[in-house]
Enzyme design. Structure first.
Site, PDB file in Angstrom:
ATOM      1  N   ASP A  94      -8.131   7.612  10.103  1.00  0.00           N
ATOM      2  CA  ASP A  94      -7.947   6.907   8.832  1.00  0.00           C
ATOM      3  C   ASP A  94      -8.819   5.656   8.850  1.00  0.00           C
ATOM      4  OD1 ASP A  94      -7.061   5.614   6.560  1.00  0.00           O
ATOM      5  OD2 ASP A  94      -4.966   5.459   7.171  1.00  0.00           O
ATOM      6  N   ARG A 140      -6.221   5.163  14.189  1.00  0.00           N
ATOM      7  CA  ARG A 140      -4.799   5.036  13.864  1.00  0.00           C
ATOM      8  C   ARG A 140      -4.606   5.110  12.362  1.00  0.00           C
ATOM      9  NH1 ARG A 140      -3.008  -0.214  17.494  1.00  0.00           N
ATOM     10  NH2 ARG A 140      -3.579   0.597  19.543  1.00  0.00           N
ATOM     11  N   ASP A 195       0.825  -1.216   0.000  1.00  0.00           N
ATOM     12  CA  ASP A 195       0.000   0.000   0.000  1.00  0.00           C
ATOM     13  C   ASP A 195       0.853   1.257   0.000  1.00  0.00           C
ATOM     14  OD1 ASP A 195      -2.205  -1.603   0.144  1.00  0.00           O
ATOM     15  OD2 ASP A 195      -2.664  -1.169   2.244  1.00  0.00           O
ATOM     16  N   GLU A 244     -10.753  -9.482  -4.294  1.00  0.00           N
ATOM     17  CA  GLU A 244      -9.565  -8.908  -4.937  1.00  0.00           C
ATOM     18  C   GLU A 244      -8.726  -9.982  -5.632  1.00  0.00           C
ATOM     19  OE1 GLU A 244      -8.566  -4.762  -2.630  1.00  0.00           O
ATOM     20  OE2 GLU A 244      -7.580  -6.567  -1.888  1.00  0.00           O
ATOM     21  N   LYS A 257      -6.762  -6.798   1.057  1.00  0.00           N
ATOM     22  CA  LYS A 257      -7.879  -7.162   1.935  1.00  0.00           C
ATOM     23  C   LYS A 257      -7.662  -8.527   2.589  1.00  0.00           C
ATOM     24  CE  LYS A 257     -11.948  -5.664   1.262  1.00  0.00           C
ATOM     25  NZ  LYS A 257     -11.800  -4.496   2.135  1.00  0.00           N
ATOM     26  N   ASN A 291     -20.415  -2.973   3.177  1.00  0.00           N
ATOM     27  CA  ASN A 291     -20.744  -1.695   3.796  1.00  0.00           C
ATOM     28  C   ASN A 291     -21.921  -1.088   3.028  1.00  0.00           C
ATOM     29  OD1 ASN A 291     -19.709  -0.366   1.476  1.00  0.00           O
ATOM     30  ND2 ASN A 291     -17.701  -0.084   2.416  1.00  0.00           N
ATOM     31  N   ALA A 345      -8.560  -0.187   6.297  1.00  0.00           N
ATOM     32  CA  ALA A 345      -8.549  -1.484   6.996  1.00  0.00           C
ATOM     33  C   ALA A 345      -9.638  -1.617   8.061  1.00  0.00           C
ATOM     34  CB  ALA A 345      -7.185  -1.788   7.630  1.00  0.00           C
ATOM     35  N   ALA A 346     -10.501  -0.619   8.206  1.00  0.00           N
ATOM     36  CA  ALA A 346     -11.582  -0.740   9.186  1.00  0.00           C
ATOM     37  C   ALA A 346     -12.519  -1.886   8.811  1.00  0.00           C
ATOM     38  CB  ALA A 346     -12.355   0.563   9.288  1.00  0.00           C
ATOM     39  N   GLY A 347     -12.894  -1.958   7.535  1.00  0.00           N
ATOM     40  CA  GLY A 347     -13.771  -3.036   7.086  1.00  0.00           C
ATOM     41  C   GLY A 347     -13.102  -4.397   7.184  1.00  0.00           C
ATOM     42  N   ASP A 348     -11.815  -4.452   6.841  1.00  0.00           N
ATOM     43  CA  ASP A 348     -11.080  -5.722   6.926  1.00  0.00           C
ATOM     44  C   ASP A 348     -10.972  -6.195   8.369  1.00  0.00           C
ATOM     45  OD1 ASP A 348     -10.675  -5.591   4.179  1.00  0.00           O
ATOM     46  OD2 ASP A 348      -8.753  -4.575   4.378  1.00  0.00           O
TER      47      ASP A 348
END
Length: 308
Positions: A248, A287, A13, A140, A40, A185, A251-254
């Site tokens: 930020d 974070r 990333d 992905e 992901k 989401n 990666a919240a969904g992951d």
């Protein structure tokens, strides 16, 4: 504790902070960028391991510097990466993540080695399906591969969790019929149903997914928490963690998907697993970064005790 198999993407990333999301034809001047481990699938495997789960991963990287770094990062937290492919002459998947001043993000992905995660490779590692209890999938890697993995998992009566991202409307109904838990989401829900207003009528929208064969539907709602339609057709809204300073959302969904899988692997109920997932993803958004933002189990326990 049950074993989890994650099959999915591994990316390097490039995280770029922007004052706002660029419009078509617009050039924005920004500061520096951060280089981080992501993808992901890799994010979910990493989060599962940090929470204390027993997790193995199948996927692919290129034989380049980023690929070895990404594998080392997963290995360091206890993910079994022994059967991840390293492909000569192939580039590791790369994501360009734009994060604005409100912490929202937009992501562009060059799939690279992830496109080589095919059915032939998966079949070589069929024992992983037999050994695990839960299979976690995303979109992905090639859709045909995802369908094969879900079908094989169901043949062996494993629990299948699908994070349908990047969302697409051409998912075959057979895949939905193999899924025990789907977690879009709000935006992804609309893309799956080809209905931009799906978020405005969650009862009906989740019922449609269930009619296609999914057992349980979980819709993450950002700062509004999460919505569940369970296997029995009962619905419930789970409140968010309040008072957070969002830095930020990468990666919240992951991390939500990973925490859901972890909670189920512990043998707890679905609602307890969803509560854990909300707190884990809530902590992640405070974070920066993808895997760098993912907490360990003790940190999550402290966070839950302080914020409940």
């Amino acid at each position: 504790m049950k074993k989890v198999l994650v099959i999915g993407s591994i990316n390097c990333d490039y995280v770029i902070n922007v004052p706002k999301m660029p419009e078509t034809g617009e050039t924005l001047l920004c500061g520096g960028y951060e280089l981080a481990s992501g993808g992901k699938g890799a994010n979910q495997a990493y989060a599962l391991a940090k929470l204390g789960g027993k997790v193995a991963m199948l996927g692919a990287v290129g034989d380049d510097g980023p690929g070895e770094k990404l594998l080392g990062n997963l290995r360091a937290v206890g993910v079994d990466v022994s059967e991840i492919m390293t492909l000569p002459g192939e580039s590791t998947g790369t994501a360009f993540i734009f994060v604005d001043s409100a912490g929202s993000n937009s992501i562009l992905v060059s799939q690279g080695a992830n496109l080589r995660v095919n059915e032939e490779y998966i079949k070589k590692h069929d024992r992983r399906f037999r050994e695990c209890d839960i299979v976690v999938l995303q979109l992905e890697i090639p859709l045909d591969t995802v369908l094969y993995c879900a079908r094989r998992a169901k043949e062996l009566q494993k629990t299948v969790i699908l994070d349908p991202a990047p969302a697409r409307a051409d998912i075959p109904r057979e895949l939905y019929r193999c899924v025990d838990y789907i977690k879009p989401n709000e935006v992804e829900l609309g893309m799956l149903l080809e209905d931009s207003k799906a978020r405005n009528h969650l009862e009906e929208s989740t019922a449609i997914l269930q009619s296609w064969g999914v057992k349980n539907v979980v819709v993450t709602l950002g700062d509004k928490g999460a919505f569940l339609r369970d296997e029995a057709g009962k619905t419930q809204t789970f409140p968010p963690v309040t008072g957070l300073r969002v830095v930020d959302t990468t990666a919240a969904g992951d991390s939500f998907t990973a925490a859901l899988a972890y909670g189920l692997s512990e043998g707890g109920g679905l609602r307890d697993a969803l509560e854990l997932a909300i707190y884990v993803s809530g902590l992640v958004v405070t974070r920066r970064g993808a895997q760098t933002s993912i907490p360990g189990r003790e940190r999550v326990k402290e966070f839950m005790a302080r914020n409940k």
